[in-house]
Design an enzyme around this catalytic site. Structure first.
Site, PDB file in Angstrom:
ATOM      1  N   ASN A   7       0.852  -1.188   0.000  1.00 33.34           N
ATOM      2  CA  ASN A   7       0.000   0.000   0.000  1.00 33.34           C
ATOM      3  C   ASN A   7       0.892   1.243   0.000  1.00 33.34           C
ATOM      4  OD1 ASN A   7      -1.612   2.253   0.940  1.00 33.34           O
ATOM      5  ND2 ASN A   7      -3.173   0.773   1.512  1.00 33.34           N
ATOM      6  N   HIS A  10       0.745   6.116   2.032  1.00 31.78           N
ATOM      7  CA  HIS A  10       1.482   7.019   2.914  1.00 31.78           C
ATOM      8  C   HIS A  10       2.666   7.687   2.227  1.00 31.78           C
ATOM      9  CE1 HIS A  10      -1.050   6.440   6.291  1.00 31.78           C
ATOM     10  NE2 HIS A  10      -0.923   5.137   6.238  1.00 31.78           N
ATOM     11  N   HIS A  43      -5.803   3.636  -1.821  1.00 27.40           N
ATOM     12  CA  HIS A  43      -7.149   4.003  -1.394  1.00 27.40           C
ATOM     13  C   HIS A  43      -7.446   5.390  -1.947  1.00 27.40           C
ATOM     14  CE1 HIS A  43     -10.193   4.429   2.195  1.00 27.40           C
ATOM     15  NE2 HIS A  43     -10.727   4.735   1.022  1.00 27.40           N
ATOM     16  N   ARG A  45      -9.632   8.106  -1.662  1.00 24.53           N
ATOM     17  CA  ARG A  45     -10.673   8.593  -0.763  1.00 24.53           C
ATOM     18  C   ARG A  45     -11.502   9.690  -1.425  1.00 24.53           C
ATOM     19  NH1 ARG A  45     -10.834   7.981   4.791  1.00 24.53           N
ATOM     20  NH2 ARG A  45      -9.421   6.410   5.633  1.00 24.53           N
ATOM     21  N   ARG A  49      -7.364  12.913   0.237  1.00 23.79           N
ATOM     22  CA  ARG A  49      -6.387  13.407   1.208  1.00 23.79           C
ATOM     23  C   ARG A  49      -4.963  12.939   0.923  1.00 23.79           C
ATOM     24  NH1 ARG A  49      -8.171  10.459   6.729  1.00 23.79           N
ATOM     25  NH2 ARG A  49     -10.133  11.416   6.117  1.00 23.79           N
ATOM     26  N   GLU A  70      -8.725   0.375  -3.249  1.00 25.18           N
ATOM     27  CA  GLU A  70      -9.629   0.468  -2.102  1.00 25.18           C
ATOM     28  C   GLU A  70     -10.512   1.692  -2.288  1.00 25.18           C
ATOM     29  OE1 GLU A  70      -6.806  -1.497   1.368  1.00 25.18           O
ATOM     30  OE2 GLU A  70      -7.141   0.675   1.347  1.00 25.18           O
ATOM     31  N   THR A 101      -8.709   4.007   8.107  1.00 22.27           N
ATOM     32  CA  THR A 101      -9.915   3.192   8.182  1.00 22.27           C
ATOM     33  C   THR A 101     -10.035   2.562   9.564  1.00 22.27           C
ATOM     34  OG1 THR A 101      -9.658   2.716   5.836  1.00 22.27           O
ATOM     35  CG2 THR A 101     -11.225   1.372   7.062  1.00 22.27           C
ATOM     36  N   GLU A 151     -11.337  -9.209   2.782  1.00 23.69           N
ATOM     37  CA  GLU A 151     -10.067  -8.832   3.406  1.00 23.69           C
ATOM     38  C   GLU A 151     -10.347  -8.654   4.893  1.00 23.69           C
ATOM     39  OE1 GLU A 151      -6.664  -5.335   3.544  1.00 23.69           O
ATOM     40  OE2 GLU A 151      -7.706  -5.743   1.651  1.00 23.69           O
ATOM     41  N   HIS A 191      -4.314  -4.222   7.821  1.00 21.82           N
ATOM     42  CA  HIS A 191      -4.548  -3.109   8.734  1.00 21.82           C
ATOM     43  C   HIS A 191      -3.758  -3.287  10.031  1.00 21.82           C
ATOM     44  CE1 HIS A 191      -6.606   0.682   9.558  1.00 21.82           C
ATOM     45  NE2 HIS A 191      -6.527   0.336  10.820  1.00 21.82           N
TER      46      HIS A 191
END
Length: 239
Positions: A7, A10, A43, A45, A49, A70, A101, A151, A191
């Site tokens: 992922n 970040h 992801h 969003r 963001r 995602e 999340t 998931e 996660h």
């Protein structure tokens, strides 16, 4: 053997903090694949963001393994997914005020909307996964939607304060894996997983892919992305 889905959200978070162009999640994704990641997760969003539409467009063109998008099960996001066509979409809950999340998708409460979104995506050839807590009733509901995968949200396990609580959460995850596979769902997980707590989860078996971001990007700040990805791949594959 299980796979790592890297992922890169970040990486985009750091970029957006200054409003510039670096670091680039597209570059990070390419480096991650070279280091052994077998999928890239982002992801998109609703508030944009971190990951931007531009990132999604370029990643769709450049990812060599598998692109896992995602997203919330909204009309806007479904339209974007149908146009861009990632290999996989993972439907997740989303709240504007959350830092990340906070829990699994309530499939029971949102059965119709999730089922409708899953059908539109699958009819377009996109594999559909639902991000759910290790809860048996949610998994049964997920199976009713026609999704291909769940998931498992591993946040409660990752945040456990002591070994007794961690054991309890591990048991719930193990039960969830077995139930999902029994009803014909593939199983991914993610996660809060890091280089320490991944070991007990991986030892359970039955999970095809781990989607991990924060801990890998955090380690990459110190040792470089290539090494950080290789370290996680080794833990996942040879647990």
């Amino acid at each position: 053997m299980a796979k790592l889905g890297l992922n890169v959200d970040h990486v985009a978070t750091v970029r957006q903090a200054r409003g510039g162009v670096e670091p680039d999640p597209v570059t990070a994704a390419a480096m991650g694949e070279l280091a052994g990641a077998e999928g890239i997760t982002i992801h998109l969003r609703e508030d944009r963001r971190h990951i931007q539409d531009r990132d999604l467009e370029i990643l769709r063109q450049t990812v060599k393994t598998k692109l896992n998008l995602e997203m919330a099960a909204t009309q806007e996001m479904v339209r974007i997914a149908l146009r861009v066509k990632p290999e996989q979409v993972t439907l997740v809950p989303e709240k504007r005020q959350e830092l990340t999340t906070e829990g699994g998708l309530d499939v029971i409460l949102n059965l119709k909307s999730v089922t409708d979104a899953a059908k539109r995506l699958r009819d377009s050839g996109i594999v559909v996964s639902l991000f759910v807590d290790p809860n048996q009733e949610q998994i049964k509901a997920a199976n009713k939607t026609g999704a291909d995968y769940i998931e498992i949200h591993t946040g409660a396990y990752a945040e456990a304060k002591d070994w007794a609580q961690q054991e309890k959460e591990l048991e719930a995850i193990d039960t969830a894996i077995k139930l999902a596979r029994k009803v014909g769902l593939g199983v991914n997980a993610g996660h809060g997983l890091n280089y320490v707590n991944i070991k007990a989860i991986a030892a359970l078996g039955g999970i095809e892919e781990y989607n991990i971001g924060h801990s890998i990007i955090a380690r990459a700040v110190l040792v470089g992305l290539d090494q950080a990805v290789r370290d996680m791949v080794e833990l996942i594959k040879y647990a």
